[in-house]
Motif scaffolding. Structure first.
Motif, short mmCIF file in Angstrom:
data_model
loop_
_atom_site.label_atom_id
_atom_site.label_comp_id
_atom_site.label_asym_id
_atom_site.label_seq_id
_atom_site.Cartn_x
_atom_site.Cartn_y
_atom_site.Cartn_z
N THR A 150 121.50 3.13 92.99
CA THR A 150 121.94 4.39 93.04
C THR A 150 121.83 5.07 91.75
N PRO A 151 121.44 6.46 91.76
CA PRO A 151 121.25 7.21 90.73
C PRO A 151 122.63 7.24 89.95
N GLU A 152 123.92 7.06 90.69
CA GLU A 152 124.93 7.06 90.14
C GLU A 152 125.30 5.98 89.26
N THR A 153 124.84 4.82 89.60
CA THR A 153 125.09 3.47 88.61
C THR A 153 124.05 3.51 87.80
N TYR A 154 123.01 4.06 87.97
CA TYR A 154 121.95 4.17 86.85
C TYR A 154 122.29 4.95 85.80
N ALA A 155 122.99 6.09 86.08
CA ALA A 155 123.55 6.93 84.89
C ALA A 155 124.53 6.26 84.19
N LYS A 156 125.02 5.41 84.71
CA LYS A 156 126.32 4.86 83.92
C LYS A 156 125.84 3.74 83.10
N ILE A 157 124.85 2.92 83.38
CA ILE A 157 124.35 1.62 82.82
C ILE A 157 123.06 2.19 81.91
N ARG A 158 122.10 2.90 82.35
CA ARG A 158 121.00 3.38 81.65
C ARG A 158 121.62 4.83 81.07
N VAL A 159 122.27 4.85 80.26
CA VAL A 159 122.57 6.00 79.69
C VAL A 159 121.55 7.04 79.24
N ASN A 160 121.40 8.28 79.26
CA ASN A 160 120.52 9.41 79.13
C ASN A 160 119.46 9.14 79.99
N GLY A 161 119.29 8.41 81.04
CA GLY A 161 118.20 8.21 82.13
C GLY A 161 118.54 8.85 83.51
N ASP A 162 117.51 8.98 84.07
CA ASP A 162 117.39 9.60 85.52
C ASP A 162 116.89 8.58 86.47
N LEU A 163 117.56 8.09 87.40
CA LEU A 163 116.75 7.14 88.12
C LEU A 163 115.74 7.71 88.97
N ASN A 164 116.15 9.07 89.37
CA ASN A 164 114.89 9.88 90.26
C ASN A 164 113.67 9.92 89.58
N VAL A 165 113.72 9.83 88.17
CA VAL A 165 112.22 10.09 87.50
C VAL A 165 111.88 8.74 87.26
N THR A 166 112.54 7.83 86.98
CA THR A 166 112.00 6.40 86.74
C THR A 166 111.58 5.79 88.11
N LYS A 167 112.22 6.09 89.32
CA LYS A 167 111.82 5.70 90.49
C LYS A 167 110.47 6.46 90.87
N LYS A 168 110.14 7.68 90.63
CA LYS A 168 109.11 8.21 90.85
C LYS A 168 107.96 7.72 90.11
N ASN A 169 108.32 7.39 88.83
CA ASN A 169 107.06 6.79 88.03
C ASN A 169 106.76 5.39 88.33
N VAL A 170 107.49 4.62 89.06
CA VAL A 170 107.34 3.43 89.30
C VAL A 170 106.63 3.42 90.85
N LEU A 171 106.90 4.18 91.62
CA LEU A 171 106.05 4.51 92.91
C LEU A 171 104.97 5.28 92.92
N ASN A 172 104.72 6.02 91.65
CA ASN A 172 103.34 6.56 91.40
C ASN A 172 102.51 5.37 90.91
N LEU A 173 103.03 4.50 90.00
CA LEU A 173 102.13 3.33 89.40
C LEU A 173 101.82 2.52 90.72
N LEU A 174 102.52 2.23 91.70
CA LEU A 174 102.19 1.39 92.76
C LEU A 174 100.91 2.19 93.52
N ALA A 175 101.15 3.29 93.56
CA ALA A 175 100.20 4.24 94.36
C ALA A 175 99.10 4.30 93.52
N TRP A 176 99.12 4.27 92.31
CA TRP A 176 97.46 4.32 91.39
C TRP A 176 96.79 3.04 91.40
N ILE A 177 97.69 1.95 91.53
CA ILE A 177 97.19 0.55 91.46
C ILE A 177 96.52 0.37 92.87
#
Length: 336
Positions: A150-177
């Motif tokens: 969840t974005p809430e947990t991600y924000a607590k653990i990976r401080v300064n990060g945004d799960l929505n951004v990271t998730k989008k990047n990984v999904l894009n990676l899978l799509a490009w592959i």
């Protein structure tokens, strides 16, 4: 799909010394794993990572690995590491893709090393142009550290990060592959800890459904004692156990951003540095008296001359070839 856990149990009795040494994937001629740690700089401040404190220390100096040393190590692996080095892993005390020449260095390794090349990244800055370049170069595996569902947990653990951004990047990676037919494998990882343990199952299910090649669930470790609260817990848990050798001195070598070779990938205090790579080689260091002394210390469980290893509570987190499936086995499976 597969799930890998880095945690495992051990007998209370110390195993015979014959159980430890060069066998299986471990070679006395050359390390089976070469870790290239390209920068100290990171854009996140993860709660399980020593980096926030490291950044305040005298050890930190915003270093970036000299690309010429990257070329030197790749060329040596090409010459001496064939059929011995299982993989090169681009990882770091920071975020590898922050290095201004990070993509170029990884591309050079992929095109010239002759071995499997992997990238471990937090996935936050994987833009399309640069990521497609990695895919075009044929990088063999990208391992994205996410640690939350969840974005809430991600924000607590990976401080300064945004799960929505990271998730989008990984999904894009899978799509490009899929779009390009690239052979790059995608792994997502999760360090289980009190803040996120309730999300393990959801994390695994979601990313398997998205088509990643593997989900890695790791046990929390202390980064060789640098995360003090975790180290205290681990030492208390191990108080009645007999220590066994850590596999690292038989398995891997690290090139750090200072340009030094080191024997531990979790070293934040330069306590495992062996020699300046500008004036030596992997082969020279791997067969050196120092490395043999270090291995003997682990076998004898006598660390008087090797204090860095002696104070480390993370020895249980490393896995020997005969101790079940670990990260090295996952890499082997992905190469097939």
């Amino acid at each position: 799909m597969s799930t890998v856990s880095d945690s495992h149990s051990h007998d209370m009795q110390r195993k015979p010394i014959e159980e430890y040494g060069f066998y299986g994937r471990l070679s006395s001629d050359f390390p089976s794993q070469v870790i290239i740690d390209v920068t100290e700089v990171c854009n996140l401040a993860c709660v399980h990572c020593p980096h926030p404190e490291f950044k305040k220390s005298d050890y930190y100096d915003t270093r970036y690995l000299d690309p010429e040393l990257n070329k030197k190590i790749v060329d040596e692996i090409k010459e001496l590491g064939q059929n011995k080095t299982q993989y090169i892993r681009y990882s770091s005390e920071g975020e590898p893709l922050i290095h201004p020449k990070g993509y170029e260095m990884i591309e050079y390794a992929t095109r010239n090393s002759g071995v499997f090349v992997t990238l471990t990244t937090n996935g936050t800055i994987m833009n399309e142009k640069r990521t497609r370049r990695l895919l075009d170069a044929g990088v063999h595996m990208i391992d994205i550290s996410i640690d939350a569902y969840t974005p809430e947990t991600y924000a607590k653990i990976r401080v300064n990060g945004d799960l929505n951004v990271t998730k989008k990047n990984v999904l894009n990676l899978l799509a490009w592959i899929k779009q390009t037919g690239a052979s790059t494998k995608v792994v997502v990882s999760f360090i289980e800890q009190p803040q996120n343990s309730c999300e393990v199952d959801a994390f695994e299910s979601f990313w398997k459904e998205q088509g990643v090649d593997s989900v890695v669930v790791r046990r929390l470790h202390s980064a060789a004692g640098a995360v003090v609260n975790v180290a205290q817990i681990m030492r208390a848990e191990q108080a009645r156990e007999v220590r066994r050798p850590c596999v690292y001195p038989w398995e891997r070598i690290v090139l750090n951003p200072r340009g030094f070779l080191a024997f531990c990938p979790a070293d934040w205090t330069h306590g495992s540095s062996i020699g300046d790579f500008r004036t030596t080689t992997i082969a020279q260091v791997w067969s050196s008296d120092f490395y043999q002394s270090l291995r003997d210390a682990h076998i004898r469980n006598d660390y008087k001359a090797h204090v860095f290893c002696g104070q480390c509570p993370d020895w249980k987190q490393t896995r020997w070839p005969n101790e079940g499936r670990g990260y090295a086995d996952l890499i082997g499976e992905l190469q097939q």
